[in-house]
Design a protein around this motif. Sequence first.
Motif, PDB file in Angstrom:
ATOM      1  N   LYS A   1       3.451   7.816  -6.353  1.00 57.22           N
ATOM      2  CA  LYS A   1       3.637   6.613  -7.181  1.00 57.22           C
ATOM      3  C   LYS A   1       2.278   6.026  -7.570  1.00 57.22           C
ATOM      4  O   LYS A   1       2.067   5.621  -8.706  1.00 57.22           O
ATOM      5  CB  LYS A   1       4.491   5.584  -6.447  1.00 57.22           C
ATOM      6  N   GLU A   2       1.361   6.009  -6.594  1.00 58.40           N
ATOM      7  CA  GLU A   2      -0.007   5.553  -6.880  1.00 58.40           C
ATOM      8  C   GLU A   2      -0.634   6.462  -7.950  1.00 58.40           C
ATOM      9  O   GLU A   2      -1.287   6.000  -8.886  1.00 58.40           O
ATOM     10  CB  GLU A   2      -0.830   5.592  -5.574  1.00 58.40           C
TER      11      GLU A   2
ATOM     12  N   GLY B   1       4.974   8.118  -1.794  1.00 59.34           N
ATOM     13  CA  GLY B   1       4.175   6.905  -1.977  1.00 59.34           C
ATOM     14  C   GLY B   1       2.868   7.211  -2.697  1.00 59.34           C
ATOM     15  O   GLY B   1       2.493   6.525  -3.662  1.00 59.34           O
ATOM     16  N   THR B   2       2.192   8.236  -2.240  1.00 53.26           N
ATOM     17  CA  THR B   2       0.935   8.635  -2.874  1.00 53.26           C
ATOM     18  C   THR B   2       1.180   9.062  -4.317  1.00 53.26           C
ATOM     19  O   THR B   2       0.364   8.801  -5.202  1.00 53.26           O
ATOM     20  CB  THR B   2       0.274   9.776  -2.061  1.00 53.26           C
TER      21      THR B   2
ATOM     22  N   ASP C   1       0.544   5.801 -11.535  1.00 52.73           N
ATOM     23  CA  ASP C   1      -0.165   4.682 -12.188  1.00 52.73           C
ATOM     24  C   ASP C   1      -1.546   5.109 -12.667  1.00 52.73           C
ATOM     25  O   ASP C   1      -1.975   4.739 -13.758  1.00 52.73           O
ATOM     26  CB  ASP C   1      -0.290   3.502 -11.217  1.00 52.73           C
ATOM     27  N   ARG C   2      -2.251   5.884 -11.854  1.00 56.41           N
ATOM     28  CA  ARG C   2      -3.602   6.330 -12.236  1.00 56.41           C
ATOM     29  C   ARG C   2      -3.549   7.305 -13.412  1.00 56.41           C
ATOM     30  O   ARG C   2      -4.368   7.231 -14.326  1.00 56.41           O
ATOM     31  CB  ARG C   2      -4.306   6.973 -11.033  1.00 56.41           C
TER      32      ARG C   2
ATOM     33  N   SER D   1      -3.616  14.121  -1.401  1.00 53.18           N
ATOM     34  CA  SER D   1      -4.213  12.885  -1.903  1.00 53.18           C
ATOM     35  C   SER D   1      -3.829  12.682  -3.364  1.00 53.18           C
ATOM     36  O   SER D   1      -3.190  13.545  -3.976  1.00 53.18           O
ATOM     37  CB  SER D   1      -5.733  12.986  -1.790  1.00 53.18           C
ATOM     38  N   THR D   2      -4.274  11.568  -3.950  1.00 54.85           N
ATOM     39  CA  THR D   2      -4.030  11.352  -5.376  1.00 54.85           C
ATOM     40  C   THR D   2      -4.745  12.441  -6.193  1.00 54.85           C
ATOM     41  O   THR D   2      -4.244  12.855  -7.237  1.00 54.85           O
ATOM     42  CB  THR D   2      -4.525   9.961  -5.819  1.00 54.85           C
TER      43      THR D   2
ATOM     44  N   TYR E   1     -11.238   8.934   0.455  1.00 52.29           N
ATOM     45  CA  TYR E   1     -12.301   9.811  -0.052  1.00 52.29           C
ATOM     46  C   TYR E   1     -13.363   9.045  -0.829  1.00 52.29           C
ATOM     47  O   TYR E   1     -14.475   9.515  -0.982  1.00 52.29           O
ATOM     48  CB  TYR E   1     -11.694  10.904  -0.953  1.00 52.29           C
TER      49      TYR E   1
ATOM     50  N   ILE F   1       0.870  -1.186   0.000  1.00 55.10           N
ATOM     51  CA  ILE F   1       0.000   0.000   0.000  1.00 55.10           C
ATOM     52  C   ILE F   1       0.905   1.233   0.000  1.00 55.10           C
ATOM     53  O   ILE F   1       1.619   1.489   0.964  1.00 55.10           O
ATOM     54  CB  ILE F   1      -0.932  -0.008   1.229  1.00 55.10           C
ATOM     55  N   ARG F   2       0.880   1.969  -1.111  1.00 57.06           N
ATOM     56  CA  ARG F   2       1.788   3.115  -1.246  1.00 57.06           C
ATOM     57  C   ARG F   2       1.125   4.419  -0.822  1.00 57.06           C
ATOM     58  O   ARG F   2       1.782   5.376  -0.443  1.00 57.06           O
ATOM     59  CB  ARG F   2       2.239   3.237  -2.709  1.00 57.06           C
ATOM     60  N   ILE F   3      -0.182   4.447  -0.939  1.00 55.31           N
ATOM     61  CA  ILE F   3      -0.921   5.684  -0.715  1.00 55.31           C
ATOM     62  C   ILE F   3      -0.943   6.011   0.784  1.00 55.31           C
ATOM     63  O   ILE F   3      -1.129   5.141   1.624  1.00 55.31           O
ATOM     64  CB  ILE F   3      -2.327   5.516  -1.315  1.00 55.31           C
ATOM     65  N   HIS F   4      -0.685   7.276   1.099  1.00 56.49           N
ATOM     66  CA  HIS F   4      -0.781   7.739   2.492  1.00 56.49           C
ATOM     67  C   HIS F   4      -1.620   9.013   2.523  1.00 56.49           C
ATOM     68  O   HIS F   4      -1.087  10.118   2.590  1.00 56.49           O
ATOM     69  CB  HIS F   4       0.605   8.015   3.068  1.00 56.49           C
ATOM     70  N   SER F   5      -2.921   8.838   2.415  1.00 60.66           N
ATOM     71  CA  SER F   5      -3.811   9.983   2.553  1.00 60.66           C
ATOM     72  C   SER F   5      -5.152   9.448   3.033  1.00 60.66           C
ATOM     73  O   SER F   5      -5.337   8.234   3.119  1.00 60.66           O
ATOM     74  CB  SER F   5      -3.952  10.742   1.231  1.00 60.66           C
ATOM     75  N   TYR F   6      -6.053  10.346   3.358  1.00 60.94           N
ATOM     76  CA  TYR F   6      -7.367   9.916   3.827  1.00 60.94           C
ATOM     77  C   TYR F   6      -8.100   9.145   2.733  1.00 60.94           C
ATOM     78  O   TYR F   6      -7.707   9.171   1.564  1.00 60.94           O
ATOM     79  CB  TYR F   6      -8.198  11.132   4.252  1.00 60.94           C
TER      80      TYR F   6
END
Lengths: 185, 384
Positions: free
Chosen positions: B274-275, B271-272, B278-279, B358-359, A65, A58-63
Amino acid sequence: MIEIRLHGRGGQGAVKAAEILARAAFYDGKVVQSFPFFGVERRGAPVQAFTRISDDVIRIHSYIYEPDVLVVLDPTLIGAEGVNILDGLQENGKVIINSTKKPEDFDFHGKNGIKVFTVDATKIAIEQKLGSASAPIVNTAIVGAIAKVTGLVTIGSVKKAIFDTIPRYQEKNAAAAEATFNQVK
Amino acid sequence: MKTVMNGDFAASYGAMTSDVKFVAAYPITPQTLIVEKLSELVADGELDASFVKVESEHSAMAACIGAQAAGIRTFTATSSQGLLLMCEVLHWAARARLPIVLANVNRAIAPGWSIWADAQDSISQRDTGWMQVYAENNQDVYDSILMAYKIAEDNDVLLPMMVNLDAFFLSHTSEVVDLIDNDKAKEFLPAYDPEYKLDPNNPRAFGALTSPEHYFEFTYKMFEAMEVAKKKITQVGKEFGDIFGRYYDMTESYKIDDAETVLVTFGTIAGTAKESVDRLRKEGKKVGNLKIRVFRPFPTEQIIDALKNAKRVVVIDRDYSYGNEGAFYTEIKGALYDANLRIDTYGMIAGLGGRDVSTAVIKEIVEKAETSEPNKTYFIGVKR
């Protein structure tokens, strides 16, 4: 990756529920992440907690949504001022509500493929004497319902996670999880 | 052994696995659970170390300096205002060439009072002579502390190292962390045995009055040590990977080979990002990400190599150098200039004081870069 957002009120243990869920999924071999909404928590105020469950890193670090699953520990949050529980919920998302009502009693049940599931976690928590009758702690109970509805975690791993994270009354907490697992509809 | 723990505990266990013998800490806010956990581990006999509760962060670092000078491996942790109060002794630790390791939880600076993620605290300590690592996840926090001692204690380096982790996004987030067996850790990181230390049987003076005759050379020695550290960080990251299966370097490139737009990020935003890459690629945008894991010493060569084919370089700073721009942005541009690379750059300030990146925010940043004038700084999501 499945994203789960939990809504509760300060004191109900939403943060712990997110953690137990993550730990249970970890025992089932998944990659996990759980965290609270980083606010100034007050008893009774609306709070959020989050869990991510994945097969990969899991790379994402945010809330979160756009959750796949919503969990509502306190039914009075639905329609409460300044709280939009359904915000960002994915199509065909699942909503698990601690409530005495039936799923059909919620007007968003069936809209956009949303499926509502209910269980009286409050009653179960009171039966197991978790917290007080006026302020029951429903966190461990609700995780059992999440296990049943989503199939993301086994009830065995939920119980193990409860034993590993809850310092006291582990048997009662595990029993509460087992009860919602069996009763959620 | 894999377990689930938050970033604070990952730092505590990182210190324990590194077999630290001395921990000094000030326990009041903005302190985190890092030292609370360490005090428990010491009290429970799991960690054989002295734990000294001191009256300020300044004293915490001063105590670490004393213990480390006596030849003992030391650790402390702090955050935001606490790190700022340490400033004077941070310089002292570095110029005394003491390989102390410090975990800093990146939190915003008051006023307004904030406990949320923001790198202003450590960025403002950039020129103290400390090496700086920015962790992306909790495993990175744990592993970086082990590697930090190995790098810092190298006889050709002997500089302190600060391992930074974002407040809440790591400190209070539980993730899977693979803990290293103590015996295996000892093979990687042997006991600390410095060549020079305070020893009553072999008295020496440390930090004496230094005339213009010599002071300059002390600084030059630190320049040399930082140059060596660049190689050591890469080398130790590879060695760590060969043993434990997780490889680290000063930077990390993600899908940059054919990327037109390269994001440059650090900390959890990497990290976010990198996600997001991809998107965004699914939408047909050729985007990549360059993570800056080590900020000091600055990985100029790796940055040039990673960015040389980019059309657009978009730097996300969770910090702001007042009166100029984001600190990373300035330095990235410096690196490009060194290589005669004239690429359009964009300084994006985002996520200050814990504002979520966020993304969706990263997508907004990429779109902003595509449609805005280059070589400028933009504040992303600011309310006007």
